[in-house]
Motif scaffolding. Structure first.
Motif, short mmCIF file in Angstrom:
data_model
loop_
_atom_site.label_atom_id
_atom_site.label_comp_id
_atom_site.label_asym_id
_atom_site.label_seq_id
_atom_site.Cartn_x
_atom_site.Cartn_y
_atom_site.Cartn_z
N ARG A 1 8.66 8.58 5.79
CA ARG A 1 8.61 9.44 7.55
C ARG A 1 10.10 8.66 8.74
NH1 ARG A 1 2.45 11.52 6.71
NH2 ARG A 1 3.35 13.56 5.60
N ILE A 2 9.93 7.36 8.85
CA ILE A 2 10.70 7.09 9.72
C ILE A 2 12.29 6.70 9.46
CG2 ILE A 2 11.13 5.27 11.12
CD1 ILE A 2 8.39 3.97 10.24
N PRO B 1 1.34 -1.10 0.13
CA PRO B 1 0.05 0.21 -0.16
C PRO B 1 0.71 2.00 0.14
CG PRO B 1 0.02 -1.27 2.19
CD PRO B 1 0.25 -2.28 1.34
N THR B 2 0.72 2.16 -0.71
CA THR B 2 0.85 3.65 -0.82
C THR B 2 1.70 4.01 0.63
OG1 THR B 2 -0.51 3.72 -2.14
CG2 THR B 2 1.40 5.07 -2.55
N GLU B 3 0.14 3.75 1.69
CA GLU B 3 0.83 4.57 3.20
C GLU B 3 1.65 4.77 3.39
OE1 GLU B 3 -3.19 3.42 0.77
OE2 GLU B 3 -2.97 2.71 2.86
N ASP B 4 2.22 3.42 3.25
CA ASP B 4 3.21 2.39 3.75
C ASP B 4 4.40 3.25 3.03
OD1 ASP B 4 2.34 -0.78 4.11
OD2 ASP B 4 1.55 0.71 5.64
N VAL B 5 4.80 3.46 2.43
CA VAL B 5 5.65 4.31 1.67
C VAL B 5 6.19 5.29 2.18
CG1 VAL B 5 6.59 4.60 -0.26
CG2 VAL B 5 5.39 3.29 -0.38
N LEU B 6 4.79 5.91 2.51
CA LEU B 6 4.55 7.61 3.27
C LEU B 6 5.82 7.49 4.57
CD1 LEU B 6 4.51 10.29 2.06
CD2 LEU B 6 2.35 10.16 3.06
N PRO C 1 1.76 14.92 0.72
CA PRO C 1 2.77 13.57 0.90
C PRO C 1 4.00 12.91 0.66
CG PRO C 1 1.11 13.63 -0.83
CD PRO C 1 0.70 14.96 0.30
N MET C 2 5.02 14.11 0.79
CA MET C 2 6.17 14.11 0.60
C MET C 2 6.81 12.95 0.92
SD MET C 2 8.76 15.78 -1.00
CE MET C 2 10.84 15.32 -1.10
N SER C 3 7.71 11.86 0.11
CA SER C 3 8.11 10.88 0.14
C SER C 3 9.10 10.74 -0.20
CB SER C 3 7.53 9.41 0.19
OG SER C 3 7.39 9.12 -1.17
N LEU C 4 9.86 9.51 0.59
CA LEU C 4 11.24 8.94 -0.07
C LEU C 4 11.31 8.63 -1.50
CD1 LEU C 4 13.82 8.16 2.63
CD2 LEU C 4 13.36 10.11 1.40
#
Lengths: 397, 403
Positions: free
Chosen positions: B208-209, B199-204, B344-347
C-alpha cells in the motif's frame, strides 16, 4: 507531329541504324568469353590451400577409422574433433561456391541451411544417444561463443591494430538487435520451470515454441533474402567475383555431399565417445556441450570474423558473428527440438535457471557494449573474460 | 511578384477560367460551404458511430439481456466480450476528438485516464468480488499485451508499408525507465514474501505504501511528459487534427460509452467463473491473455492504424505509454481500491508474473533502444507474446487462486 518528324525520320532512322551497328561492334569487343570454370588445379587451390586449418585434414582418415579400430575414447574424441574443424571450413567454402552459381534466393537458402549443417548433425547424433544435456549445452554454448568469444576476439584483435573501430552501419545494428531479440525468445520456454515442475509440460511447451520459432526463421529468411536484402550484402561480393573463376556447380555439389557425409561419420564417432570421456577424464557433460562442441562447429567462422576485423571491416565481421548466432537461435534450436520429437527423445528448451540467467546477462552485456557503435580492445577483453568465466562455471558443474 | 503583377491579378470567379501570369490556367472551384452547426455535428458523430466495427454494438443489448435472463456462462461471456470491442473503439475515437479541442496537454491527460477507464472499471468490479489473482493477472496481461503484442503489431504494420520506421528513442526510453520502476515495485514485495520469517500482513502494508509512492511518481511523469520535457515526446510534423466533433458532444459520447462499458464489464467478470468450469479454459489464460486484449482493443486498433500511416512516435506513445499508465497508475489504484474495500490486494504477484514482467521490460527496451524498427522485429515481439501466452495456458489452476 508533322513536318519535323517526317523530315527527321530519314536521318533518324539512319542514326538508329548507325547506333545499332556501333553497339554490336562494342559488344563483340567486350563480350564475355564463354564461362570458364575453375580447373582441377584451381579447385584444389581454392579448397585445400585457402586456410591454415586444412593441415588438420590429415586427421580425417584417422578420425573415421579410430572407432573401427577401437582406440581409446580420448583418441577418438580428439581425432574426430580435429577432423571436423577443417571440414567445416570446406563445407562453408563449397556452400558459397554452389550458392554463387544457383542464383540469389536459392543460394541464400543454401547458405542458411548448410552453414549450420555441422551443428545440426552433431545434435541429431547426440540426441540419438540420448545426450539431451549435451545438446542443450551446445545450443547455449554456440550462442554464447558467438556473442562473447567471437565478438570479444574481434574487438580485441581489431582494437590492437586500430585505436577504435566504428560499426554503426544499418545492417550490423539491425542484425544485432534481431539477434538479441531471438535469443530472448529462446529464453522464454525456460520460464515454464518457474510455473510448474512437471516434465511433460516443459516438453509440450518447448515443442510449441519450436514450431513458432521455426515460423520466425522462415520470416527471417524472407527478411534476409527479399525485403531487406541490402542489410546483409557483404562488400566482398562486388570485388572478388571477377577475380577468380567460379567452381562448376556440379563439382561444388558433389564436394558438398562428400564433405557432409564425412562430417556425419566423424560427428557420430565424436558423439559416441562423449560418454567415455565424461567417465574417464572427469570432464563434465556440461563443459563438453557448452564449450567444446560449439568450437567444432564455429571455429571456421570465428577465424574469418577475427581476420576481417583486423582488416578494419568491423561491420562485416559483426555480420558473420551475429548472423551465425541468429541462425542458431532461430533454426538450430527448433530443429533440435523437432528432431527430438521425431526420434522420441525428450529434448526441451528448459535451460534451467543457470543457463537462462547466463543467457540473459550475456544479452544485457552485449546489448550495452554494442549500443554505442564503437569498439576498442578493452571491450573485447571484457567480453573474452566473461566467456572464460562462463567456461569456468560449466567446468565446475 | 512585382507590385504591378500583384494588382494585375484578377480574382477568379466560380466556374471561370483565368490565365495566371506564369502561363498556367486557374479554374474557380464551385462554392462549397463547410457544413456548420448541427449539420457538422451530426456529420462528425456519424463519422465516429458509423464504422464497420460498430455492427458489433448489437451485442450490447444482447449482453445485457443475456445477463438478465441468466443464459449459460459461456454465452454471457461471449456476448459481453464482443460487445466491449466496439465500445472501446468509440471510447478511443471520442477521446481523440476531445483532445483535438483541448490541446496536447490536457488531451494527453484525458487519453491517460479514459483510455484506461475500461481497465479501472473491470478492476474495481473484480476487486469488489474479491478476485485478487484475476485482477493481478489481468493487470500484468495488459502491460504485457501493450509492450509486446501492440508494439509488435505496430512495428509489423509499419514495416509492411515502409522499410524502416524511425522514432524518438529518448522519449521511448523515458517510458521504459518508468516501466523498470514498475517492475521493481512488483518484484520487491514478491521477493520479500519469499524470504523466511516475513509475515504476510507486512506485505500488504508494503504494497500500500509503495502504491502511494508509485502513483506520486506517475504524477511527476505526467508533468515531465506534458510540461517540462514535452519536446522529447513530440512527434515530428504533427498536423492539426481535424476537429471532428465539438467538445460537448465528445464528452457526451465519452461518458455514454464509458457507462455502457461499465455495465458490460460487470457482466463479463460475473461470467468468468462459469466459463472456466464449462470450457476448461485455464483461468490464468483468460485473466492474463484474453481479458487484457479486450480491455486494450481501442488502444490496440489506434496504435496499429497510426503506425501503418507512418506515425510511429504516436503509436509508441499509445502502446508503451499505456503500459506505463497501467504499471504506475492502475496498479496502485487497484491496491488502494482494495484498501478501501478491505480486500487483500497487494503487489505480491507470483514469481512467474514478476519474472515475465521484468523479462518483457528488458525485451521491449532492447527493441526500442536503437530508435528504428522493421517488420521482423515486430514479428519477433509478437512471437514472444505468443510464447508467453502458451506458458499461461499451462499454468495450473491449483494454486488456490480465486478463479
Amino acid at each position: 507531329m508533322s513536318k519535323d518528324e517526317r523530315n527527321g525520320y530519314a536521318p533518324l532512322q539512319h542514326k538508329k541504324d548507325k547506333e545499332a551497328k556501333d553497339q554490336e561492334a562494342q559488344k563483340a569487343l567486350t563480350a564475355e568469353p564463354p564461362k570458364k570454370y575453375a580447373d582441377f588445379a584451381a579447385c584444389c587451390r581454392k579448397f585445400l590451400l585457402d586456410s591454415a586449418l586444412n593441415v588438420l585434414l590429415l586427421t580425417v582418415p584417422f578420425g573415421i577409422l579410430a572407432p573401427r579400430l577401437e582406440w581409446s575414447d580420448q583418441a577418438i574424441f580428439s581425432l574426430n574433433f580435429l577432423a571436423i574443424l577443417p571440414m567445416a571450413k570446406m563445407l562453408g567454402t563449397a556452400t558459397e561456391e554452389l550458392a554463387d552459381s544457383v542464383g540469389e534466393t536459392l543460394g541464400g537458402l543454401l547458405n542458411a541451411s548448410f552453414g549450420n549443417a555441422v551443428e545440426m548433425l552433431l545434435s541429431v547424433f547426440a540426441l540419438k544417444k540420448g545426450l539431451v544435456t549435451v545438446v542443450q549445452g551446445s545450443l547455449l554454448g554456440s550462442v554464447l561463443s558467438n556473442l562473447l568469444l567471437v565478438l570479444g576476439m574481434c574487438f580485441f584483435f581489431g582494437g590492437i591494430k586500430y585505436h577504435k573501430q566504428k560499426y554503426n552501419a544499418d545492417g550490423a545494428r539491425v542484425q544485432s538487435n534481431l539477434l538479441l531479440l531471438s535469443v530472448l525468445a529462446m529464453v522464454i520456454p525456460s520460464l515454464v520451470g518457474v510455473v510448474s515442475s512437471e516434465e511433460g509440460i516443459s516438453l509440450q511447451m518447448s515443442r510449441g515454441a519450436a514450431i513458432i520459432m521455426g515460423v520466425l526463421y522462415g520470416l527471417y529468411l524472407i527478411f534476409q533474402l527479399r525485403t531487406h536484402k541490402d542489410y546483409f550484402e557483404t562488400e566482398n561480393d562486388g570485388g572478388e567475383e571477377g577475380a577468380e573463376e567460379p567452381v562448376h556447380p556440379f563439382v561444388a555439389a558433389v564436394l558438398l555431399m562428400f564433405i557432409t557425409l564425412a562430417v556425419g561419420v566423424c560427428s557420430e564417432g565424436l558423439v559416441n565417445s562423449v560418454e567415455g570421456i565424461t567417465k574417464n577424464m572427469g570432464i563434465s557433460e556440461h563443459f563438453i556441450g557448452v564449450i567444446l562442441l560449439p568450437i567444432v562447429g564455429n571455429a571456421a567462422e570465428h577465424l574469418t570474423a577475427v581476420d576481417v576485423a583486423m582488416k578494419n571491416k568491423m561491420d562485416l565481421s559483426l555480420g558473420v558473428a551475429l548472423g551465425s548466432s541468429s541462425q542458431i537461435a532461430l533454426l538450430v534450436v527448433p530443429f533440435t527440438v523437432l528432431a527430438g520429437w521425431a526420434i522420441g527423445v525428450p529434448m526441451d528448451l528448459n535451460f534451467r535457471p543457470l543457463g537462462t540467467g547466463i543467457l540473459l546477462v550475456t544479452v544485457l552485456i552485449v546489448g550495452s557494449v554494442t549500443s554505442d557503435g564503437e569498439s576498442n580492445w578493452l571491450e573485447g577483453a571484457m567480453l573474452i573474460a566473461a566467456y572464460i568465466m562462463v567456461g569456468l562455471t560449466f567446468w565446475t558443474m | 511578384m512585382s507590385y504591378s503583377d500583384q494588382y494585375a491579378y484578377k480574382p477568379v470567379l466560380t466556374g471561370e477560367a483565368a490565365a495566371l501570369p506564369d502561363g498556367s490556367v486557374a479554374v474557380g472551384e464551385p462554392y462549397d460551404p463547410e457544413p456548420h452547426g448541427c449539420a457538422k455535428e451530426c456529420q462528425g458523430i456519424a463519422g465516429v458511430l458509423c464504422t464497420w466495427i460498430n455492427i458489433l454494438l448489437v451485442f450490447v443489448p444482447l449482453g445485457i439481456y443475456s445477463h438478465v435472463m441468466q443464459w449459460s456462462a459461456a454465452a454471457r461471456f461471449s456476448c459481453n466480450f464482443v460487445a466491449i470491442v466496439p465500445l472501446a473503439a468509440i471510447l478511443g475515437a471520442s477521446t481523440e476528438s476531445l483532445a483535438a479541442h483541448t490541446g496536447q496537454m490536457i488531451g494527453g491527460l484525458l487519453n491517460a485516464t479514459f483510455g484506461n477507464a475500461v481497465e479501472m472499471i473491470v478492476t474495481v468490479n473484480a476487486i469488489k468480488a474479491g478476485l485478487v489473482t484475476v485482477v493481478q493477472g489481468s493487470l500484468l496481461g495488459s502491460i504485457l499485451s501493450n509492450m509486446l503484442l501492440v508494439l509488435g503489431m505496430s512495428f509489423f504494420a509499419a514495416g509492411i508499408v515502409e522499410k524502416e520506421s524511425r522514432f524518438s528513442a529518448k522519449g521511448a526510453s523515458a517510458n521504459m525507465t518508468c516501466l523498470t520502476l514498475g517492475s521493481i515495485a512488483l518484484a520487491l514485495p514478491t521477493i520479500y514474501n519469499c524470504m523466511e520469517n516475513t509475515p504476510t500482513e507486512d506485505v500488504l502494508s508494503i504494497s500500500r505504501i509503495s502504491s502511494a509512492v508509485i502513483a506520486a511518481v506517475y504524477v511527476l511523469f505526467l508533468i515531465f511528459q506534458l510540461l517540462t520535457h514535452a519536446h522529447l515526446f513530440a512527434s515530428e510534423g504533427e498536423e492539426d487534427e481535424e476537429v471532428v466533433m465539438s467538445a460537448c458532444s465528445s464528452v457526451l459520447l465519452l461518458v455514454g460509452a464509458t457507462a455502457t462499458v461499465a455495465v458490460c464489464s460487470e457482466f463479463l467478470v460475473d461470467s468468468i467463473e462459469g466459463v472456466t468450469e464449462e470450457y476448461g479454459l485455464p483461468g490464468a489464460f483468460i485473466g492474463v491473455i484474453l481479458l487484457p486484449i479486450v480491455g486494450n482493443a481501442a488502444e490496440h486498433a489506434t496504435a496499429v492504424t497510426v503506425a501503418a500511416k507512418g506515425k510511429m512516435d504516436l503509436a509508441l506513445g499509445v502502446a508503451v505509454g499505456s503500459s506505463t499508465q497501467i504499471a504506475l497508475l492502475v496498479v496502485p489504484f487497484s491496491v488502494i481500491v482494495g484498501w478501501v474495500f478491505d480486500v487483500p490486494m497487494s503487489l505480491d504477484f507470483r514469481i512467474f508474473d514478476t519474472t515475465v514482467m521484468i523479462l518483457s521490460v528488458f525485451i521491449t527496451h532492447t527493441a526500442l533502444q536503437d530508435g528504428c524498427s522493421n517488420w521482423l522485429e515486430g514479428s519477433i515481439l509478437i512471437a514472444i507474446y505468443i510464447l508467453i501466452a502458451i506458458i499461461c495456458w499451462y499454468i495450473p489452476d491449483s494454486d488456490g487462486a480465486a478463479v
